[in-house]
Design a protein around this motif. Structure first.
Motif, short mmCIF file in Angstrom:
data_model
loop_
_atom_site.label_atom_id
_atom_site.label_comp_id
_atom_site.label_asym_id
_atom_site.label_seq_id
_atom_site.Cartn_x
_atom_site.Cartn_y
_atom_site.Cartn_z
N VAL B 92 48.14 47.17 40.17
CA VAL B 92 48.44 46.00 39.35
C VAL B 92 47.48 45.99 38.16
O VAL B 92 46.34 46.43 38.27
CB VAL B 92 48.30 44.68 40.14
N PRO B 93 47.95 45.49 37.01
CA PRO B 93 47.07 45.44 35.84
C PRO B 93 45.92 44.44 36.04
O PRO B 93 46.01 43.54 36.88
CB PRO B 93 47.98 44.98 34.71
N ALA B 130 42.25 47.40 45.36
CA ALA B 130 42.81 46.55 46.40
C ALA B 130 42.29 45.12 46.25
O ALA B 130 43.04 44.15 46.42
CB ALA B 130 42.46 47.11 47.79
N TYR B 131 41.02 45.01 45.91
CA TYR B 131 40.44 43.68 45.68
C TYR B 131 41.16 43.00 44.51
O TYR B 131 41.56 41.85 44.59
CB TYR B 131 38.94 43.82 45.39
N ALA B 137 47.52 38.57 43.64
CA ALA B 137 48.52 37.99 44.55
C ALA B 137 48.17 36.55 44.90
O ALA B 137 49.04 35.67 44.92
CB ALA B 137 48.63 38.85 45.81
N VAL B 138 46.89 36.30 45.17
CA VAL B 138 46.46 34.94 45.52
C VAL B 138 46.65 34.01 44.32
O VAL B 138 47.14 32.88 44.47
CB VAL B 138 44.99 34.92 46.01
#
Lengths: 214, 214
Positions: B92-93, B130-131, B137-138
């Motif tokens: 994700v960017p 991943a972080y 996403a959150v």
């Protein structure tokens, strides 16, 4: 509330709201006079869902319209209503039934469901896109020669079953059937990237615990 | 084995194999004479990995080359080698650091890692995609007004941690460091769609158990 307030509270521009109204993604407001309509909380909620599908999920308008049609279909029972809304999301294409790996994957998935005792899922195999996705994924895995044992598949499936129970617990915190169907869709669009990120982060954590950073 | 046998055993056409050789996705064989080269099991394995990334994962050749560069980098420790190979996959960017939801999501994810005791993951936050994916996403979830509690997040994270332990158990069934790094990549490309399909199937099963089909 009026259009301007709906825009302010939702963070969606009035032009975009009008576009959603024209496209049938948002029900009309209650007409007060020829130029003014009144909107309610159900419009705010629907805008939130539409934005999740379009902005986060990147879905085309036609797909969003189809999903909403199922979310709004009060004639459906809860399982089918939530399922139908999810099933309208983009799915993997039908696998080639003549392919030997696909045939073997069908047998493997059927046996897995048997071992798991997922008898309801077995009843849905001819119509469930999730079943088809699993067959496609297992066939790809096997075609490349990877050899997960059935014990390993069962272990993953049981973890996912516990995740699914958490999903439905969350769905149940919402009172109306319409909201329940909406939240199921949100779960597919937004929760999947979150779970994937959590899994990758957990892999890093677990790898560092086992092997350190050397 | 010769090129023809490598093609037969891998199911990849000789033209495609030559293309992968030219693009540096497959190491050269051992040259026997000016027109013939000999290939080994490591070529079969590498072809399998390349096909997983290109055909199943849909990755561009440049990305595949970058991932393979990390898989082959013997100077890296296991955690970093597996991580680096995964990190080269599409991510994700970078989120907008000025966005208030992104800022709140950073705090929320940091607190989650604290509660989980994922101290190694905490050490990687500045570099781990991943972080960043989790923050994105959150933030998307919160921006839309959904209210998962931190207990719920912890419950999902713990399930994903158990899945990650299964992932690494599988990685450890492979002996060489190169194979371990390869299998970690395969896990990201192929296992994620499988887990997603299992979760959706489990949702259908659990929903039918709780509510039936009415």
């Amino acid at each position: 509330m009026r259009l301007a307030e709906l825009s302010r509270r939702s963070g969606v521009s009035t032009a975009t709201i009008k576009y959603y109204l024209r496209e049938g993604l948002l029900p009309s407001g209650r007409q007060i006079n020829t130029t003014t309509a009144e909107y309610g909380d159900e419009h705010l909620r629907r805008l939130r869902l539409v934005r999740a599908m379009i902005q986060v999920g990147g879905l085309p308008v036609a797909t969003v319209r189809e999903v909403l049609g199922h979310v709004d279909d009060e004639s459906l029972g809860r399982t089918i209503r939530m399922g139908a809304a999810l099933w309208a999301l983009p799915q993997v294409p039908e696998p080639d039934a003549q392919d030997e790996y696909v045939q073997a994957a069908h047998r493997e998935v059927d046996q897995l469901l048997e071992e798991l005792g997922w008898t309801n899922a077995q009843a849905l195999v001819t119509i469930s896109p999730a079943y088809r996705s699993l067959v496609v994924a297992v066939a790809a895995f096997r075609r490349l020669g990877y050899d997960w044992t059935s014990e390993r598949m069962v272990a993953y499936a049981e973890l996912m079953h516990r995740a699914a129970a958490l999903d439905l617990d969350f769905v149940e915190t919402h009172s109306s059937e319409a909201e329940k169907a909406e939240v199921a869709v949100i779960g597919a669009v937004l929760a999947e990237p979150m779970l994937q990120a959590l899994r990758r982060l957990a892999q890093e954590e677990e790898s560092a615990r086992r092997y350190g950073f050397e």
